[in-house]
Design an enzyme around this catalytic site. Structure first.
Site, PDB file in Angstrom:
ATOM      1  N   LEU A  22      55.747  18.200  39.847  1.00  7.36           N
ATOM      2  CA  LEU A  22      56.524  19.336  40.079  1.00  7.36           C
ATOM      3  C   LEU A  22      57.479  19.196  41.550  1.00  7.36           C
ATOM      4  CD1 LEU A  22      54.090  22.088  39.011  1.00  7.36           C
ATOM      5  CD2 LEU A  22      56.318  21.519  37.931  1.00  7.36           C
ATOM      6  N   LYS A  46      39.026  24.529  42.311  1.00  6.27           N
ATOM      7  CA  LYS A  46      37.890  25.736  42.354  1.00  6.27           C
ATOM      8  C   LYS A  46      36.782  25.201  43.147  1.00  6.27           C
ATOM      9  CE  LYS A  46      37.247  30.262  39.998  1.00  6.27           C
ATOM     10  NZ  LYS A  46      38.415  31.106  40.368  1.00  6.27           N
ATOM     11  N   LYS A  54      31.716  32.267  38.370  1.00 10.04           N
ATOM     12  CA  LYS A  54      32.835  32.754  37.443  1.00 10.04           C
ATOM     13  C   LYS A  54      31.757  32.263  35.843  1.00 10.04           C
ATOM     14  CE  LYS A  54      37.331  33.125  35.790  1.00 10.04           C
ATOM     15  NZ  LYS A  54      38.744  32.879  36.328  1.00 10.04           N
ATOM     16  N   ALA A  55      30.928  31.225  35.893  1.00 10.41           N
ATOM     17  CA  ALA A  55      30.537  30.968  34.680  1.00 10.41           C
ATOM     18  C   ALA A  55      29.376  32.006  34.545  1.00 10.41           C
ATOM     19  CB  ALA A  55      29.746  29.627  35.016  1.00 10.41           C
ATOM     20  N   HIS A 120      51.560  33.547  34.613  1.00  9.45           N
ATOM     21  CA  HIS A 120      50.483  32.619  34.548  1.00  9.45           C
ATOM     22  C   HIS A 120      50.654  31.904  33.340  1.00  9.45           C
ATOM     23  CE1 HIS A 120      47.165  34.800  37.413  1.00  9.45           C
ATOM     24  NE2 HIS A 120      48.404  34.707  37.964  1.00  9.45           N
ATOM     25  N   GLU A 139      45.312  26.199  35.372  1.00  8.53           N
ATOM     26  CA  GLU A 139      46.122  27.561  35.391  1.00  8.53           C
ATOM     27  C   GLU A 139      47.303  27.223  36.408  1.00  8.53           C
ATOM     28  OE1 GLU A 139      44.840  32.056  36.109  1.00  8.53           O
ATOM     29  OE2 GLU A 139      44.909  30.710  38.168  1.00  8.53           O
ATOM     30  N   ALA A 151      49.874  38.716  47.435  1.00  4.33           N
ATOM     31  CA  ALA A 151      48.744  38.306  46.721  1.00  4.33           C
ATOM     32  C   ALA A 151      47.734  37.593  47.737  1.00  4.33           C
ATOM     33  CB  ALA A 151      48.995  37.410  45.691  1.00  4.33           C
ATOM     34  N   THR A 152      48.339  36.938  48.790  1.00  3.72           N
ATOM     35  CA  THR A 152      47.547  36.138  49.749  1.00  3.72           C
ATOM     36  C   THR A 152      46.689  37.137  50.554  1.00  3.72           C
ATOM     37  OG1 THR A 152      48.833  34.420  49.704  1.00  3.72           O
ATOM     38  CG2 THR A 152      47.533  34.301  51.250  1.00  3.72           C
TER      39      THR A 152
HETATM   40  P1  0O2 Z   1      41.331  32.240  43.208  1.00  5.32           P
HETATM   41  O1  0O2 Z   1      41.292  30.778  43.085  1.00  5.32           O
HETATM   42  O2  0O2 Z   1      40.504  32.741  44.214  1.00  5.32           O
HETATM   43  O3  0O2 Z   1      42.706  32.842  43.070  1.00  5.32           O
HETATM   44  P2  0O2 Z   1      39.717  36.272  36.645  1.00  5.32           P
HETATM   45  O4  0O2 Z   1      40.062  34.812  36.527  1.00  5.32           O
HETATM   46  O5  0O2 Z   1      38.211  36.584  35.975  1.00  5.32           O
HETATM   47  O6  0O2 Z   1      39.851  37.358  37.589  1.00  5.32           O
HETATM   48  P3  0O2 Z   1      41.302  36.257  34.281  1.00  5.32           P
HETATM   49  O7  0O2 Z   1      42.009  37.463  33.215  1.00  5.32           O
HETATM   50  O8  0O2 Z   1      40.575  35.078  33.679  1.00  5.32           O
HETATM   51  O9  0O2 Z   1      40.401  36.854  35.396  1.00  5.32           O
HETATM   52  O10 0O2 Z   1      42.437  35.696  35.098  1.00  5.32           O
HETATM   53  P4  0O2 Z   1      43.772  36.570  35.564  1.00  5.32           P
HETATM   54  O11 0O2 Z   1      43.604  37.804  36.110  1.00  5.32           O
HETATM   55  O12 0O2 Z   1      44.803  36.235  34.673  1.00  5.32           O
HETATM   56  O13 0O2 Z   1      44.056  35.449  36.761  1.00  5.32           O
HETATM   57  C1  0O2 Z   1      43.255  35.259  37.725  1.00  5.32           C
HETATM   58  C2  0O2 Z   1      43.935  34.668  38.996  1.00  5.32           C
HETATM   59  O14 0O2 Z   1      44.944  35.333  39.368  1.00  5.32           O
HETATM   60  C3  0O2 Z   1      42.894  35.098  40.351  1.00  5.32           C
HETATM   61  O15 0O2 Z   1      42.013  34.136  40.414  1.00  5.32           O
HETATM   62  C4  0O2 Z   1      43.898  35.357  41.168  1.00  5.32           C
HETATM   63  O16 0O2 Z   1      44.473  34.140  41.867  1.00  5.32           O
HETATM   64  C5  0O2 Z   1      44.989  35.868  40.533  1.00  5.32           C
HETATM   65  N1  0O2 Z   1      45.001  37.525  40.606  1.00  5.32           N
HETATM   66  C6  0O2 Z   1      44.791  38.147  39.630  1.00  5.32           C
HETATM   67  N2  0O2 Z   1      44.733  39.419  39.931  1.00  5.32           N
HETATM   68  C7  0O2 Z   1      44.928  39.458  41.101  1.00  5.32           C
HETATM   69  C8  0O2 Z   1      44.796  40.684  42.097  1.00  5.32           C
HETATM   70  O17 0O2 Z   1      44.651  41.785  41.764  1.00  5.32           O
HETATM   71  N3  0O2 Z   1      45.175  40.309  43.534  1.00  5.32           N
HETATM   72  C9  0O2 Z   1      45.148  38.720  43.746  1.00  5.32           C
HETATM   73  N4  0O2 Z   1      45.588  38.623  45.178  1.00  5.32           N
HETATM   74  N5  0O2 Z   1      45.296  37.960  42.980  1.00  5.32           N
HETATM   75  C10 0O2 Z   1      44.933  38.120  41.569  1.00  5.32           C
HETATM   76  P5  0O2 Z   1      40.731  34.265  41.132  1.00  5.32           P
HETATM   77  O18 0O2 Z   1      39.792  34.128  40.135  1.00  5.32           O
HETATM   78  O19 0O2 Z   1      40.748  35.411  41.918  1.00  5.32           O
HETATM   79  O20 0O2 Z   1      40.495  32.809  41.930  1.00  5.32           O
END
Ligand code: 0O2
Ligand code: 0O2
Length: 295
Positions: A22, A46, A54-55, A120, A139, A151-152
C-alpha cells in the site's frame, strides 16, 4: 499449548507485506505527481492478552483462534471521505489476485452507536511460509485523518473506563464525533468546489486555444476577413468572468470551428474536381492543423 511466537509469524508477515504494498501505491503517486488517496498506512498485530480476551469473548477454543478476524490489522488513512471509497475500489480490484474479500462493513454510511466511523474490510491473505502457503484473516480499516483522530482519542478514553462508560461521557463523545463528521463534510465540499473550479478553468483555456488556433488556420487558408472578424469578436469578449462557462466564448468557438470546417470542405472539393491533392508545402502549413481542428 499454543506457541504464540510461531502462531503469530504469518500475521506479522501479512501486515508487513500488505503495508509495504500500500505504501508503494502512495509512493508511486508521489513520484508521478498524482494525487494519492492514501495519506499514510499503519499496521499492527494484536497483543497476545488482547487475542486471548477476544477468544474468550467469542467463546473460541485454542484451536479456533485463527477465526478471529483482526489479529492482523492494517489502517489506511486518507484526507477525504471520497478517498475511502477510491481505496475500497482499489482493494476490490485485487480480489482473487493477492487477497480474497471476506466481509465489508461500512461504518460511514451506518455509523456505530458510539459515533465511530470507518470502512472495514476483512480479507483472507496468503502468506508464503517455509511450510507452504498459509491463509490468514486480516482487517483493513480505512478512514480519514479526522475519523482517525476521533477513534484514537475515543479509544484511549474508553479504555480508561473499560466497559462502563458513563452515559454523559458517551453522549459528549458522540457529539464530538458529529463535530468531526462536519469537518470531513466541509473539507470534502471545499475540495469538490476547488476541483470544479479547476475543471472550468481548463475547459475555458482549451476553448480559448481552439479559437485562436482556428483563427490562425483561417488566416493560412486566405480567409483574412473572417479571421479578422473573429479576432475582433474575441478581443471584445470578457471571457475571464467567474462562474458558469461564458456562452459567448462557446458560441465563438463553435463559429470559428464551423468556418474552418466549411472552408476546408470547399478547398477539398475544389481540389478533387481538379484531380489535385494538397501541395507539400501547404500540407505542412495548413493541412495537418486543419485536419486536426476539424476533428
Ligand atoms: P484494537 O485493535 O484495539 O483497535 P469487536 O472486534 O468485537 O469489537 P467486531 O464487530 O468484530 O467487534 O468488529 P468491528 O466493530 O467491526 O471492529 C472492531 C474494531 O473497529 C475495533 O478493534 C476498533 O479498532 C474499531 N472500532 C469499532 N468500534 C469502535 C468504537 O466505537 N470506537 C473506536 N475507537 N474504535 C472502534 P478493537 O477490538 O477495539 O481492537
Ligand atoms: P513518511 O513518508 O516518512 O511519512 P514503518 O514500518 O516504520 O514504516 P510503522 O512503524 O509500522 O511504519 O508505523 P509508524 O511508525 O507508526 O508510522 C507509519 C507511517 O505513518 C510513517 O510514515 C509515519 O510518519 C506515518 N504517520 C503516523 N501517524 C501519522 C499522522 O498522524 N500523520 C501523518 N501524515 N503520517 C503519520 P513512513 O512510512 O515512515 O513514511
Amino acid at each position: 499449548m499454543l506457541h504464540w511466537r510461531e502462531f503469530l509469524l504469518p500475521y506479522e508477515a501479512a501486515v508487513e507485506e500488505l503495508k509495504n504494498k500500500l505504501k508503494a501505491i502512495r509512493n508511486e503517486c508521489r513520484k508521478t505527481n498524482e494525487y494519492s488517496p492514501i495519506e499514510f498506512v499503519v499496521g499492527r498485530v494484536k497483543q497476545v492478552p488482547s487475542i486471548i480476551e477476544k477468544a474468550q469473548k467469542l467463546g473460541l477454543g485454542e484451536d479456533e483462534i485463527h477465526k478471529i478476524d483482526d489479529i492482523a490489522g492494517i489502517r489506511i488513512i486518507c484526507q477525504f471521505e471520497d478517498d475511502i471509497y477510491e481505496i475500497v475500489k482499489m482493494l476490490r480490484a485485487r480480489e482473487g489476485l493477492d487477497m480474497e474479500i471476506v466481509l465489508e462493513k461500512d461504518y460511514i454510511r451506518e455509523v456505530k452507536d458510539s459515533g465511530y466511523r470507518s470502512y472495514h474490510m476483512i480479507v483472507r491473505y496468503p502468506v508464503y511460509t517455509l511450510k507452504g502457503v498459509k491463509l490468514v484473516l486480516l482487517e483493513i480499516q480505512i478512514r480519514t485523518m479526522a475519523m482517525n483522530f476521533w477513534a484514537t482519542v475515543e479509544h484511549s478514553l474508553r479504555y480508561k473506563y473499560k466497559e462502563a462508560l458513563p452515559e454523559n461521557i458517551a453522549q459528549r463523545l458522540k457529539n464530538t464525533a458529529q463535530a468531526v463528521n462536519q469537518i470531513d463534510t466541509e473539507m470534502q465540499a471545499i475540495r469538490d468546489e476547488i476541483m470544479s473550479a479547476q475543471q472550468l478553468f481548463m475547459h475555458k483555456s482549451n476553448t480559448v486555444s481552439q479559437i485562436l488556433n482556428d483563427i490562425n488556420i483561417l488566416e493560412k487558408m486566405g480567409e483574412h476577413e473572417a479571421a479578422a472578424r473573429f479576432r475582433s469578436a474575441f478581443g471584445m469578449m470578457h471571457y475571464e468572468q467567474e462562474g458558469e462557462m461564458d456562452l459567448g466564448l462557446e458560441e465563438l468557438a463553435e463559429k470559428t470551428r464551423e468556418a474552418v470546417v466549411i472552408k476546408n470542405k470547399t478547398i477539398t472539393e475544389k481540389m478533387g474536381d481538379q484531380g489535385q491533392s494538397w501541395p507539400d508545402e501547404e500540407t505542412e502549413e495548413a493541412g495537418p492543423e486543419t485536419a486536426q481542428a476539424a476533428q
